[in-house]
Motif scaffolding. Structure first.
Motif, mmCIF file in Angstrom:
data_model
loop_
_atom_site.group_PDB
_atom_site.id
_atom_site.type_symbol
_atom_site.label_atom_id
_atom_site.label_comp_id
_atom_site.label_asym_id
_atom_site.label_seq_id
_atom_site.Cartn_x
_atom_site.Cartn_y
_atom_site.Cartn_z
ATOM 1 N N ASN A 149 28.874 90.866 62.918
ATOM 2 C CA ASN A 149 28.428 91.800 61.884
ATOM 3 C C ASN A 149 28.631 91.056 60.768
ATOM 4 O O ASN A 149 30.026 90.628 60.139
ATOM 5 C CB ASN A 149 29.663 93.157 62.650
ATOM 6 C CG ASN A 149 28.820 94.297 61.559
ATOM 7 O OD1 ASN A 149 28.333 93.560 60.109
ATOM 8 N ND2 ASN A 149 28.911 95.269 61.719
ATOM 9 N N GLN B 66 31.511 92.741 58.819
ATOM 10 C CA GLN B 66 32.651 92.247 59.448
ATOM 11 C C GLN B 66 32.916 91.142 59.401
ATOM 12 O O GLN B 66 34.363 90.889 58.811
ATOM 13 C CB GLN B 66 32.708 93.023 60.688
ATOM 14 C CG GLN B 66 32.921 94.435 61.804
ATOM 15 C CD GLN B 66 33.021 94.171 62.917
ATOM 16 O OE1 GLN B 66 31.879 93.902 63.585
ATOM 17 N NE2 GLN B 66 34.343 94.616 62.975
ATOM 18 N N ASN C 116 33.673 91.511 55.849
ATOM 19 C CA ASN C 116 35.418 91.507 54.829
ATOM 20 C C ASN C 116 36.668 91.052 55.803
ATOM 21 O O ASN C 116 37.863 90.637 55.435
ATOM 22 C CB ASN C 116 35.640 93.077 55.773
ATOM 23 C CG ASN C 116 34.403 94.416 54.776
ATOM 24 O OD1 ASN C 116 34.426 93.682 53.366
ATOM 25 N ND2 ASN C 116 33.994 94.900 55.771
ATOM 26 N N GLU D 134 40.598 87.475 65.186
ATOM 27 C CA GLU D 134 39.813 87.233 65.079
ATOM 28 C C GLU D 134 38.262 87.968 64.392
ATOM 29 O O GLU D 134 37.446 87.504 64.993
ATOM 30 C CB GLU D 134 40.117 89.273 63.619
ATOM 31 C CG GLU D 134 38.982 90.304 63.812
ATOM 32 C CD GLU D 134 39.468 91.116 63.777
ATOM 33 O OE1 GLU D 134 38.698 92.129 63.015
ATOM 34 O OE2 GLU D 134 40.822 91.553 62.423
ATOM 35 N N ARG D 135 38.524 86.477 63.825
ATOM 36 C CA ARG D 135 37.143 86.078 63.008
ATOM 37 C C ARG D 135 36.659 85.076 64.474
ATOM 38 O O ARG D 135 35.216 84.921 64.391
ATOM 39 C CB ARG D 135 37.952 85.265 62.092
ATOM 40 C CG ARG D 135 36.783 84.813 60.427
ATOM 41 C CD ARG D 135 36.350 82.930 60.114
ATOM 42 N NE ARG D 135 37.218 82.279 61.056
ATOM 43 C CZ ARG D 135 38.534 81.955 60.238
ATOM 44 N NH1 ARG D 135 38.309 81.460 58.828
ATOM 45 N NH2 ARG D 135 38.767 80.304 60.573
#
Length: 145
Positions: free
Chosen positions: A30, A33, A36, A64-65
């Motif tokens: 996404n 996302q 961000n 997370e990335r």
């Protein structure tokens, strides 16, 4: 796993089915996302936090990335160069986010060739932080009556 998500996959009989279901649902990159996350990484700095708190926040954002992107680097010459560049990004961001009190430490690390990995740099910064704390504690005890 969040309760809401676990409720939606409780019908799956096998772990593989749960993994497939979640991958289909959440596996799409996404861009909002990702934007961000990259922005959070860019803005992340030590501030008044300890080195451990700062590193943990940053590491969580990187993980997370990386999970979201799932990049694989090929073994061709350009792929190897790109891999080295990508590998050095976390240590660069970690060093840039440290407080100004770590200027000498930062300069020492940046002048090292090759750069240590980010976990080693974190361990070194943590040792320095503890040494500074020990020195201030010793000085405080000497000043106290």
């Amino acid at each position: 796993m969040l309760k809401e998500i676990s409720k939606s996959v409780k019908h799956c009989k096998f772990a593989r089915a749960v993994r497939t279901e979640l991958k289909e649902r959440f596996g799409q990159t996404n861009m909002v996302q990702l934007f961000n996350l990259e922005n959070a990484i860019l803005l992340c700095s030590q501030g008044n936090d300890s080195v451990t708190t700062f590193y943990t926040k940053l590491k969580s954002l990187w993980d997370e990335r990386d999970a979201m992107c799932g990049l694989k680097v090929c073994n061709c010459e350009d792929g190897v160069k790109l891999g080295e560049y990508v590998k050095n990004q976390p240590i660069m961001k970690f060093l840039m986010g440290l407080n100004d009190t770590y200027d000498a430490f930062r300069n020492n690390i940046v002048s090292t060739d090759p750069l240590p990995n980010v976990n080693k740099a974190y361990a070194m910064a943590l040792r320095q932080e503890k040494q500074v704390q020990a020195s201030s504690d010793t000085e405080a005890k000497q000043v106290s009556p």
